[in-house]
Design an enzyme around this catalytic site. Sequence first.
Site, short mmCIF file in Angstrom:
data_model
loop_
_atom_site.label_atom_id
_atom_site.label_comp_id
_atom_site.label_asym_id
_atom_site.label_seq_id
_atom_site.Cartn_x
_atom_site.Cartn_y
_atom_site.Cartn_z
N ASP A 96 67.25 -21.79 107.65
CA ASP A 96 66.92 -20.95 106.49
C ASP A 96 65.83 -19.97 106.90
O ASP A 96 64.80 -20.37 107.47
CB ASP A 96 66.45 -21.83 105.33
CG ASP A 96 66.24 -21.02 104.06
OD1 ASP A 96 67.18 -20.92 103.25
OD2 ASP A 96 65.12 -20.49 103.88
N ASN B 103 62.99 -8.75 101.21
CA ASN B 103 63.76 -7.85 100.35
C ASN B 103 62.84 -7.10 99.38
O ASN B 103 63.01 -5.89 99.15
CB ASN B 103 64.81 -8.64 99.55
CG ASN B 103 66.05 -8.94 100.36
OD1 ASN B 103 66.40 -8.20 101.27
ND2 ASN B 103 66.72 -10.02 100.04
N ASP C 284 69.19 -6.99 104.86
CA ASP C 284 70.53 -7.09 105.46
C ASP C 284 70.46 -7.00 106.98
O ASP C 284 71.21 -7.67 107.69
CB ASP C 284 71.43 -5.98 104.92
CG ASP C 284 71.87 -6.24 103.48
OD1 ASP C 284 71.66 -7.36 102.98
OD2 ASP C 284 72.42 -5.31 102.86
N GLU D 268 70.37 -16.56 102.69
CA GLU D 268 69.69 -16.56 103.99
C GLU D 268 69.88 -17.88 104.73
O GLU D 268 69.13 -18.20 105.66
CB GLU D 268 68.19 -16.28 103.80
CG GLU D 268 67.42 -17.34 103.04
CD GLU D 268 67.43 -17.14 101.53
OE1 GLU D 268 66.49 -17.62 100.88
OE2 GLU D 268 68.37 -16.50 101.01
#
Length: 247
Positions: free
Chosen positions: A123, A131, A140, A166
Amino acid sequence: MRIVIAKSLFTGLLSLLASLALSFAFVPMLGGEVAGAGLVMTIVCPLAISIPASAVLFSQSERIRRAEAMASDALTKLAAAYEELQRQSRQDGLTGLLNHSAFLEELQTFSREGVTGALLFLDLDHFKSINDRHGHATGDEVLRRTGQILATYDGQFNIAGRLGGEEFALFQGGLTVDEMLRWCEDIRELIEGLDVRSASRSSVPVSASIGAIHCASGFDPHECLRAADVNLYEAKSLGRNRVVSSI
C-alpha cells in the site's frame, strides 16, 4: 475485370480449338466436309456460347473469392478484437497490471498446481495527501511508476496486480522465507527511490508499506491475501515504509 475478360477469351479459344478438332475428326468420318456454313458454325458457336458463359462464371467466382477474403479478414479482426477485450477485462487500465479478479484467478491456478512462494500486499503511504497536494495527475504517475516496478517481476510463476486504489499485490513462486524478506525489502527500496516530480517540478516523496506471507503448497489465496493484509496493517501502524512478514 481484366482478369475475368482474359480468362473468358482464353476459355473461348480453347472451346474453338476443341470444336475445330472434333469437327475435323468426325465430320469427314461421316462423309461430310468442314467448309462453308459448317465451318462458320464450328467457329462462331463455341465463341458465342463459351465466352459469355465463362465471363459470367468467372465474374461470380471472383465475387465469391472477394467475399470469402472479406469474411476471412473480418473473422481475423473479430478474433483480435475479442482477444484484446479479454486482455482488457483482466488488466488495470492505468498500470497495465492484472486487476483484482484476474490476480486472484491466477493465484488460484498457482495453488492448484502446487506452486509455493511469497505473496506481497503493498500500500502506498499517504497517497491521498499526494493527490491533495500535487494533483491527481501526479498521483496517477506514482501509480504508473509503481506498476512499472512490480511489472519487472512478472514471469512464469510471478504475477503482479493492482487490487484497487493505491493497493498492489505481487506473488513470486519458488522463494524461500529468507528470500522473501530480501525480495520485499528490494521492492520497498525501489519504490522509496522513485523520482517523481509534480507539475511544479517539486519532488514528491513516495514510499510503501508491505505485508508479506509465505504460501505453502495448496494455499488458500483468499486466506493468504487476508494474512498479508494483516501484516500490511501492522507495517502501517509501526510507522509505514517498512515490511512485516510471516510464514
